[in-house]
Design a protein around this motif. Structure first.
Motif, PDB file in Angstrom:
ATOM      1  N   VAL A  61     -20.146  -8.765 -11.663  1.00  0.00           N
ATOM      2  CA  VAL A  61     -19.202  -8.308 -10.633  1.00  0.00           C
ATOM      3  C   VAL A  61     -18.881  -6.979 -10.706  1.00  0.00           C
ATOM      4  O   VAL A  61     -17.993  -6.621 -11.521  1.00  0.00           O
ATOM      5  CB  VAL A  61     -18.045  -9.017 -10.397  1.00  0.00           C
ATOM      6  CG1 VAL A  61     -17.225  -8.882  -9.382  1.00  0.00           C
ATOM      7  CG2 VAL A  61     -18.410 -10.671 -10.226  1.00  0.00           C
ATOM      8  N   GLY A  62     -19.417  -6.045 -10.056  1.00  0.00           N
ATOM      9  CA  GLY A  62     -19.191  -4.631 -10.284  1.00  0.00           C
ATOM     10  C   GLY A  62     -19.914  -4.234 -11.795  1.00  0.00           C
ATOM     11  O   GLY A  62     -21.105  -4.570 -12.076  1.00  0.00           O
ATOM     12  N   ASP A  63     -19.020  -3.712 -12.970  1.00  0.00           N
ATOM     13  CA  ASP A  63     -19.352  -3.642 -14.079  1.00  0.00           C
ATOM     14  C   ASP A  63     -18.955  -4.570 -15.228  1.00  0.00           C
ATOM     15  O   ASP A  63     -19.225  -4.368 -16.304  1.00  0.00           O
ATOM     16  CB  ASP A  63     -18.910  -2.132 -14.621  1.00  0.00           C
ATOM     17  CG  ASP A  63     -19.452  -1.001 -13.673  1.00  0.00           C
ATOM     18  OD1 ASP A  63     -20.455  -1.032 -13.356  1.00  0.00           O
ATOM     19  OD2 ASP A  63     -18.778   0.064 -13.668  1.00  0.00           O
ATOM     20  N   GLU A  64     -18.260  -5.671 -14.728  1.00  0.00           N
ATOM     21  CA  GLU A  64     -18.057  -6.679 -15.362  1.00  0.00           C
ATOM     22  C   GLU A  64     -18.910  -7.972 -15.520  1.00  0.00           C
ATOM     23  O   GLU A  64     -19.354  -8.322 -14.445  1.00  0.00           O
ATOM     24  CB  GLU A  64     -16.675  -7.223 -14.994  1.00  0.00           C
ATOM     25  CG  GLU A  64     -16.230  -8.460 -15.706  1.00  0.00           C
ATOM     26  CD  GLU A  64     -14.847  -8.961 -15.206  1.00  0.00           C
ATOM     27  OE1 GLU A  64     -14.251  -9.833 -15.631  1.00  0.00           O
ATOM     28  OE2 GLU A  64     -14.305  -8.168 -14.240  1.00  0.00           O
ATOM     29  N   CYS A  65     -19.446  -8.210 -16.696  1.00  0.00           N
ATOM     30  CA  CYS A  65     -20.310  -9.152 -16.835  1.00  0.00           C
ATOM     31  C   CYS A  65     -19.699 -10.533 -16.723  1.00  0.00           C
ATOM     32  O   CYS A  65     -18.747 -10.912 -17.524  1.00  0.00           O
ATOM     33  CB  CYS A  65     -20.981  -9.047 -18.383  1.00  0.00           C
ATOM     34  SG  CYS A  65     -22.500 -10.365 -18.621  1.00  0.00           S
ATOM     35  N   ARG A  66     -20.444 -11.311 -15.993  1.00  0.00           N
ATOM     36  CA  ARG A  66     -19.860 -12.795 -15.810  1.00  0.00           C
ATOM     37  C   ARG A  66     -20.885 -14.057 -16.527  1.00  0.00           C
ATOM     38  O   ARG A  66     -20.766 -15.135 -16.423  1.00  0.00           O
ATOM     39  CB  ARG A  66     -19.769 -13.215 -14.400  1.00  0.00           C
ATOM     40  CG  ARG A  66     -18.637 -12.253 -13.762  1.00  0.00           C
ATOM     41  CD  ARG A  66     -17.250 -12.255 -14.347  1.00  0.00           C
ATOM     42  NE  ARG A  66     -16.262 -11.592 -13.820  1.00  0.00           N
ATOM     43  CZ  ARG A  66     -15.599 -12.088 -12.639  1.00  0.00           C
ATOM     44  NH1 ARG A  66     -15.841 -12.863 -11.958  1.00  0.00           N
ATOM     45  NH2 ARG A  66     -14.784 -11.088 -12.046  1.00  0.00           N
TER      46      ARG A  66
END
Length: 252
Positions: A61-66
């Motif tokens: 999500v954007g630059d955040e790894c999920r």
């Protein structure tokens, strides 16, 4: 018993997976969903490509790894080739998520464009082993253009395109010039000023323009009245000088 064994195997493989991934993520969230995906690169499935086992797919999500997954760390995901079986995490339903890919052979994130995305839904399943979700990546292809000669005209259509997309190149001749052809690697690919093709690789294209030539004729009237010089073939920007010399008894 078989069901418990499968759950235990998946849990063990996910723990091993997390310990060897390039990307890190927080699994201690409120919601999760499952993705079973098949990776495509430039329109070709990597399901049976052995190098795919070294390609880690991450969900962002954007630059955040999920969530992330590497096939060679999870043999339970193997079904007629490599599939990506991963848990994705979030505290909010409805988040728009996309994919990235990391190559463990080259130890770098691949310079590819992903055209697959999805909306997070708690406890949902996206794809199955028999019908995996298509995770599609395309190699960006840079198309550069040159006018030859530079003053011969203008060219349009340069840019970075996804593999497999159509590109339209347009050449417009300046005054005094005529478009001749498009070429790539010194090979003529089109004689049309507007050239459309499907991108399969990066490349430089050259629009060749030719300088217009004009035939200039000159004659004396009457023919016995004198002589004229200067007739010939001239290019668009050349200076043409015509000279008339009257014979005896005639004047210009």
């Amino acid at each position: 018993m078989k069901k418990l064994f499968l759950i235990a195997l998946m849990a063990f493989s996910m723990i091993a997976n997390a310990q060897n991934l390039h990307w890190t993520y927080n699994s201690h969230t409120q919601y999760n969903m499952t993705i079973t995906g098949e990776m495509y690169l430039d329109g070709v499935s990597l399901k049976t490509d052995t190098t795919a086992q070294y390609l880690e797919v991450g969900v962002f999500v954007g630059d955040e790894c999920r969530g992330a997954f590497l096939p060679n760390l999870n043999p339970a995901s193997y079904y007629q080739g490599y599939a990506y079986l991963m848990q994705v995490y979030s505290n909010v339903n409805g988040e728009e998520m996309s994919f990235k890919v990391f190559n463990h052979l080259t130890d770098e994130e691949m310079d590819v464009v992903c055209t697959s995305s999805f909306t997070f839904q708690s406890d949902a399943n996206l794809g199955t082993l028999r019908n995996p979700y298509a995770i599609t990546f395309f190699t960006p292809c840079e198309i550069t253009l040159t006018a030859n000669p530079e003053e011969g005209g203008t060219v349009e259509g340069a840019g970075v395109y996804n593999y497999g997309t159509n590109v339209v190149l347009t050449a417009v001749a300046n005054e005094g010039y005529t478009f001749a052809n498009w070429s790539k690697d010194n090979q003529v690919v089109s004689t049309e000023a507007t050239y459309t093709f499907e991108v399969t690789s990066a490349g430089g294209y050259v629009a060749t323009f030719t300088l217009n030539n004009y035939a200039i004729t000159a004659s004396a009237e009457p023919e016995v009245g004198g002589t004229v010089t200067g007739a010939g073939t001239y290019n668009h920007f050349a200076e043409c000088t015509l000279t008339a010399t009257a014979n005896t008894g005639y004047h210009f």
